[in-house]
Motif scaffolding. Structure first.
Motif, PDB file in Angstrom:
ATOM      1  N   PRO A 154       9.481   0.925 -11.939  1.00  0.00           N
ATOM      2  CA  PRO A 154       8.804   0.161 -12.992  1.00  0.00           C
ATOM      3  C   PRO A 154       7.575  -0.566 -12.459  1.00  0.00           C
ATOM      4  O   PRO A 154       7.440  -0.763 -11.244  1.00  0.00           O
ATOM      5  CB  PRO A 154       9.878  -0.855 -13.422  1.00  0.00           C
ATOM      6  N   LEU A 155       6.707  -0.922 -13.353  1.00  0.00           N
ATOM      7  CA  LEU A 155       5.550  -1.761 -13.000  1.00  0.00           C
ATOM      8  C   LEU A 155       6.050  -3.194 -13.059  1.00  0.00           C
ATOM      9  O   LEU A 155       6.333  -3.706 -14.150  1.00  0.00           O
ATOM     10  CB  LEU A 155       4.448  -1.523 -14.034  1.00  0.00           C
ATOM     11  N   ILE A 156       6.225  -3.800 -11.926  1.00  0.00           N
ATOM     12  CA  ILE A 156       6.673  -5.195 -11.932  1.00  0.00           C
ATOM     13  C   ILE A 156       5.858  -6.017 -10.947  1.00  0.00           C
ATOM     14  O   ILE A 156       5.422  -5.517  -9.912  1.00  0.00           O
ATOM     15  CB  ILE A 156       8.193  -5.360 -11.630  1.00  0.00           C
ATOM     16  N   GLY A 165      -6.395   8.271  -7.368  1.00  0.00           N
ATOM     17  CA  GLY A 165      -6.377   6.999  -6.655  1.00  0.00           C
ATOM     18  C   GLY A 165      -5.600   5.935  -7.423  1.00  0.00           C
ATOM     19  O   GLY A 165      -5.486   6.001  -8.647  1.00  0.00           O
ATOM     20  N   GLY A 166      -5.067   4.988  -6.690  1.00  0.00           N
ATOM     21  CA  GLY A 166      -4.482   3.788  -7.291  1.00  0.00           C
ATOM     22  C   GLY A 166      -3.169   3.960  -8.029  1.00  0.00           C
ATOM     23  O   GLY A 166      -2.753   3.088  -8.783  1.00  0.00           O
ATOM     24  N   VAL A 167      -2.492   5.091  -7.830  1.00  0.00           N
ATOM     25  CA  VAL A 167      -1.240   5.304  -8.575  1.00  0.00           C
ATOM     26  C   VAL A 167      -0.015   4.787  -7.814  1.00  0.00           C
ATOM     27  O   VAL A 167       1.095   4.792  -8.335  1.00  0.00           O
ATOM     28  CB  VAL A 167      -1.009   6.800  -8.924  1.00  0.00           C
ATOM     29  N   GLY A 168      -0.229   4.346  -6.572  1.00  0.00           N
ATOM     30  CA  GLY A 168       0.887   3.748  -5.836  1.00  0.00           C
ATOM     31  C   GLY A 168       1.379   4.535  -4.633  1.00  0.00           C
ATOM     32  O   GLY A 168       2.491   4.313  -4.167  1.00  0.00           O
ATOM     33  N   LYS A 169       0.553   5.430  -4.091  1.00  0.00           N
ATOM     34  CA  LYS A 169       0.968   6.211  -2.912  1.00  0.00           C
ATOM     35  C   LYS A 169       1.345   5.301  -1.748  1.00  0.00           C
ATOM     36  O   LYS A 169       2.393   5.456  -1.134  1.00  0.00           O
ATOM     37  CB  LYS A 169      -0.178   7.121  -2.419  1.00  0.00           C
ATOM     38  N   SER A 170       0.456   4.335  -1.476  1.00  0.00           N
ATOM     39  CA  SER A 170       0.687   3.487  -0.315  1.00  0.00           C
ATOM     40  C   SER A 170       1.893   2.585  -0.544  1.00  0.00           C
ATOM     41  O   SER A 170       2.711   2.382   0.363  1.00  0.00           O
ATOM     42  CB  SER A 170      -0.550   2.641  -0.030  1.00  0.00           C
ATOM     43  N   THR A 171       2.025   2.065  -1.753  1.00  0.00           N
ATOM     44  CA  THR A 171       3.180   1.220  -2.081  1.00  0.00           C
ATOM     45  C   THR A 171       4.469   2.022  -1.890  1.00  0.00           C
ATOM     46  O   THR A 171       5.431   1.543  -1.292  1.00  0.00           O
ATOM     47  CB  THR A 171       3.069   0.745  -3.556  1.00  0.00           C
ATOM     48  N   ASP A 181      -5.398   7.198   5.298  1.00  0.00           N
ATOM     49  CA  ASP A 181      -6.490   6.835   4.401  1.00  0.00           C
ATOM     50  C   ASP A 181      -7.584   6.152   5.224  1.00  0.00           C
ATOM     51  O   ASP A 181      -7.668   4.928   5.306  1.00  0.00           O
ATOM     52  CB  ASP A 181      -5.980   5.911   3.289  1.00  0.00           C
ATOM     53  N   VAL A 192       6.525  -6.147  -7.116  1.00  0.00           N
ATOM     54  CA  VAL A 192       6.121  -5.010  -6.273  1.00  0.00           C
ATOM     55  C   VAL A 192       4.681  -5.221  -5.805  1.00  0.00           C
ATOM     56  O   VAL A 192       4.356  -5.061  -4.629  1.00  0.00           O
ATOM     57  CB  VAL A 192       6.250  -3.672  -7.029  1.00  0.00           C
ATOM     58  N   ARG A 193       3.837  -5.632  -6.730  1.00  0.00           N
ATOM     59  CA  ARG A 193       2.438  -5.885  -6.380  1.00  0.00           C
ATOM     60  C   ARG A 193       2.347  -7.036  -5.387  1.00  0.00           C
ATOM     61  O   ARG A 193       1.665  -6.966  -4.364  1.00  0.00           O
ATOM     62  CB  ARG A 193       1.641  -6.179  -7.665  1.00  0.00           C
ATOM     63  N   ASN A 227       5.606   6.463 -10.835  1.00  0.00           N
ATOM     64  CA  ASN A 227       5.371   5.038 -10.569  1.00  0.00           C
ATOM     65  C   ASN A 227       4.766   4.391 -11.802  1.00  0.00           C
ATOM     66  O   ASN A 227       4.118   5.045 -12.601  1.00  0.00           O
ATOM     67  CB  ASN A 227       4.446   4.865  -9.349  1.00  0.00           C
ATOM     68  N   MET A 228       5.016   3.091 -11.938  1.00  0.00           N
ATOM     69  CA  MET A 228       4.549   2.318 -13.101  1.00  0.00           C
ATOM     70  C   MET A 228       5.082   2.985 -14.372  1.00  0.00           C
ATOM     71  O   MET A 228       4.378   3.104 -15.380  1.00  0.00           O
ATOM     72  CB  MET A 228       3.019   2.216 -13.111  1.00  0.00           C
ATOM     73  N   PRO A 233      -6.481   9.439  -1.672  1.00  0.00           N
ATOM     74  CA  PRO A 233      -6.572  10.189  -2.933  1.00  0.00           C
ATOM     75  C   PRO A 233      -7.415  11.449  -2.736  1.00  0.00           C
ATOM     76  O   PRO A 233      -8.164  11.549  -1.765  1.00  0.00           O
ATOM     77  CB  PRO A 233      -7.271   9.197  -3.878  1.00  0.00           C
TER      78      PRO A 233
HETATM   79  N1  LIG Z   1       5.352  -0.313  -9.329  1.00  0.00           N
HETATM   80  C1  LIG Z   1       4.351  -1.169  -9.184  1.00  0.00           C
HETATM   81  N2  LIG Z   1       4.390  -2.399  -9.792  1.00  0.00           N
HETATM   82  C2  LIG Z   1       3.355  -3.274  -9.646  1.00  0.00           C
HETATM   83  N3  LIG Z   1       2.260  -3.030  -8.949  1.00  0.00           N
HETATM   84  C3  LIG Z   1       2.168  -1.834  -8.307  1.00  0.00           C
HETATM   85  C4  LIG Z   1       3.199  -0.848  -8.392  1.00  0.00           C
HETATM   86  N4  LIG Z   1       2.819   0.231  -7.654  1.00  0.00           N
HETATM   87  C5  LIG Z   1       1.614  -0.071  -7.135  1.00  0.00           C
HETATM   88  N5  LIG Z   1       1.218  -1.303  -7.524  1.00  0.00           N
HETATM   89  C6  LIG Z   1      -0.050  -1.984  -7.207  1.00  0.00           C
HETATM   90  O1  LIG Z   1      -1.100  -1.119  -7.642  1.00  0.00           O
HETATM   91  C7  LIG Z   1      -2.176  -1.130  -6.727  1.00  0.00           C
HETATM   92  C8  LIG Z   1      -2.427   0.299  -6.221  1.00  0.00           C
HETATM   93  O2  LIG Z   1      -1.314   0.708  -5.454  1.00  0.00           O
HETATM   94  P1  LIG Z   1      -1.467   1.509  -4.094  1.00  0.00           P
HETATM   95  O3  LIG Z   1      -2.500   0.887  -3.231  1.00  0.00           O
HETATM   96  O4  LIG Z   1      -0.119   1.702  -3.558  1.00  0.00           O
HETATM   97  O5  LIG Z   1      -2.028   2.876  -4.704  1.00  0.00           O
HETATM   98  P2  LIG Z   1      -2.642   4.128  -3.916  1.00  0.00           P
HETATM   99  O6  LIG Z   1      -2.305   5.315  -4.748  1.00  0.00           O
HETATM  100  O7  LIG Z   1      -2.215   4.118  -2.525  1.00  0.00           O
HETATM  101  O8  LIG Z   1      -4.185   3.793  -4.023  1.00  0.00           O
HETATM  102  P3  LIG Z   1      -5.381   4.538  -3.217  1.00  0.00           P
HETATM  103  O9  LIG Z   1      -5.611   5.807  -3.956  1.00  0.00           O
HETATM  104  O10 LIG Z   1      -6.502   3.577  -3.328  1.00  0.00           O
HETATM  105  O11 LIG Z   1      -4.900   4.773  -1.828  1.00  0.00           O
HETATM  106  C9  LIG Z   1      -1.772  -2.104  -5.622  1.00  0.00           C
HETATM  107  O12 LIG Z   1      -2.318  -3.357  -5.903  1.00  0.00           O
HETATM  108  C10 LIG Z   1      -0.254  -2.160  -5.719  1.00  0.00           C
HETATM  109  O13 LIG Z   1       0.265  -3.409  -5.269  1.00  0.00           O
END
Ligand SMILES: Nc1ncnc2c1ncn2[C@@H]1O[C@H](COP(=O)(O)OP(=O)(O)OP(=O)(O)O)[C@@H](O)[C@H]1O
Ligand SMILES: [Mg+2]
Length: 374
Positions: free
Chosen positions: A313-315, A110-116, A138, A318-319, A275-276, A221
């Motif tokens: 990158p983590l920037i 979870g939370g690694v950025g799939k949705s982003t 999801d 993006v968030r 990601n990140m 996730p």
């Molecule tokens: N490259 C990035 N730079 C900055 N923030 C990011 C980046 N990628 C994701 N985030 C932030 O990290 C958080 C988690 O991202 P996201 O919701 O895309 O993850 P996810 O894998 O879809 O999570 P979940 O497992 O809950 O569905 C969000 O707040 C998103 O804005």
């Protein structure tokens, strides 16, 4: 390589003598098992005479030979059924022939950025001129309504061929369906697996997606019910696995890959996205801080011989873009737009390679590559 999907696509055009609909749509095919060149079909017939069975066997074999390969062997297990069929296994409405490529964006963590990543790839593809849809699968934590700034909207019902279908919400050139459109914002969704699967199936099959070059599926996730349900309902062209370079994330990324590679799932993995990958302050873009470790995903992709599609990158922007509902890829001529564009192009190249290597199936095809030329 013979697959069940390929055979079903072909048998879509095969008719039994006394039927007006093809054997797949009529539900006459109850099962298909493949052993090398040998296809075993459980076929329901209404006329069980020996002569009729021989005719079907002959016709079906020559049909398969001419459409697949002369070396095909066929075994039919005849099941005698009533002329009125219910309990269809392969429901004709389940064909989604108007969607050319279905790509699942996943990671077991979870939370690694799939949705982003899903939102940005979708915008990137749309900017390249493709027709794109996003299915937010999801069920328990939908993100797409926020990420596309369409939280307050509700899909309308439209009537297509006498059937009521839901029309996806559209923004930034991307069509979106999410369970988030149907639930109250602050209420948790508490569903059992089968209910969640049903809701998902409705968003897939009872929706008016129109013609799509790509349907991206934002997976939740884990490797659970929803994943299985999606993989059973949809011919996924390929999966993209997102991970951060951190060890705990990599372990889960591996799990994600092994789910797709399982024999009865067998979804090609198009590649990894890191990601990140590093933190970079907006005012000091040359400074890179590898806070989750360096090149973890890149190394994993080398080890597992799975293509590496790129790093993000983590920037902060993006968030922020995600929270404001304007995906970062919408920011024209920025570094981050370019990063997502390159990742999208790499994904498309991998999809083209898959299309060449895998047997022709209707679902794994790119209809146009216009817009990918720069
Ligand atoms: N490259 C990035 N730079 C900055 N923030 C990011 C980046 N990628 C994701 N985030 C932030 O990290 C958080 C988690 O991202 P996201 O919701 O895309 O993850 P996810 O894998 O879809 O999570 P979940 O497992 O809950 O569905 C969000 O707040 C998103 O804005
Ligand atoms: Mg998510």
């Amino acid at each position: 390589m013979l697959t069940k999907e390929l055979i079903l696509e072909i048998l879509n055009k095969f008719y039994l003598d006394n039927q007006e609909v093809d054997v797949v749509s009529s539900g006459s095919i109850k099962n298909i098992v493949i052993y090398g060149n040998e296809i075993n079909v459980d076929l329901e017939v209404t006329n069980p005479t020996l002569k009729s069975k021989n005719v079907i066997r002959e016709n079906l074999l020559s049909f398969l030979k001419s459409n697949i390969d002369q070396k095909i062997e066929l075994k039919i297990n005849f099941i005698v059924g009533s002329s009125k069929k219910e309990n269809k296994i392969y429901n004709p409405q389940r064909k989604i022939s108007n969607i050319s490529n279905i790509i699942a964006i996943s990671s077991a963590k979870g939370g690694v950025g799939k949705s982003t990543v899903t939102a940005n790839l979708a915008v990137s593809l749309s900017k390249m001129g493709f027709n794109v849809g996003v299915l937010d699968s999801d069920i328990y934590g939908p993100s797409m309504p926020i990420m596309f700034d369409v939280e307050e909207q509700k899909p309308l019902a439209v009537t297509i061929d006498g059937k009521s279908k839901m029309k996806p919400i559209e923004n930034y050139g991307v069509k979106i369906l999410s369970i988030g459109f149907f639930t109250k914002k602050d209420e948790a969704v508490i569903w059992r697996g089968p209910m969640a699967s049903k809701a998902l199936n409705q968003m897939i099959f009872d929706a008016d997606w129109g013609e799509l070059d790509f349907l991206l599926i934002d997976l939740p996730p884990g490797t659970g019910d929803i994943h299985l349900s999606i993989m059973q309902s949809l011919p996924i062209s390929g999966a993209v696995v997102v991970s951060t370079p951190q060890n705990v994330a990599l372990i889960d990324a591996k799990k994600g890959v092994s789910m797709f590679k399982k024999e009865n799932i067998n979804v090609p993995v198009l590649g990894f996205i890191e990601n990140m990958a590093y933190f970079t302050p907006e005012e000091l873009p040359r400074n890179k801080y590898y806070i989750f470790g360096k090149h973890g995903v890149q190394n994993l992709s080398n080890d597992m011989k799975i293509p590496f599609l790129g790093e993000i990158p983590l920037i902060q922007s993006v968030r922020e873009a995600g929270d404001y509902g304007i995906p970062a890829s919408m920011q024209d001529s920025t570094n981050i737009e370019e990063i997502f564009k390159n990742i999208t192009k790499n994904m498309l190249s991998q999809l083209l390679i898959r299309n060449k290597e895998l047997p022709k199936t209707e679902v794994i095809k790119i209809t146009t590559m216009s817009g990918c030329s720069s």
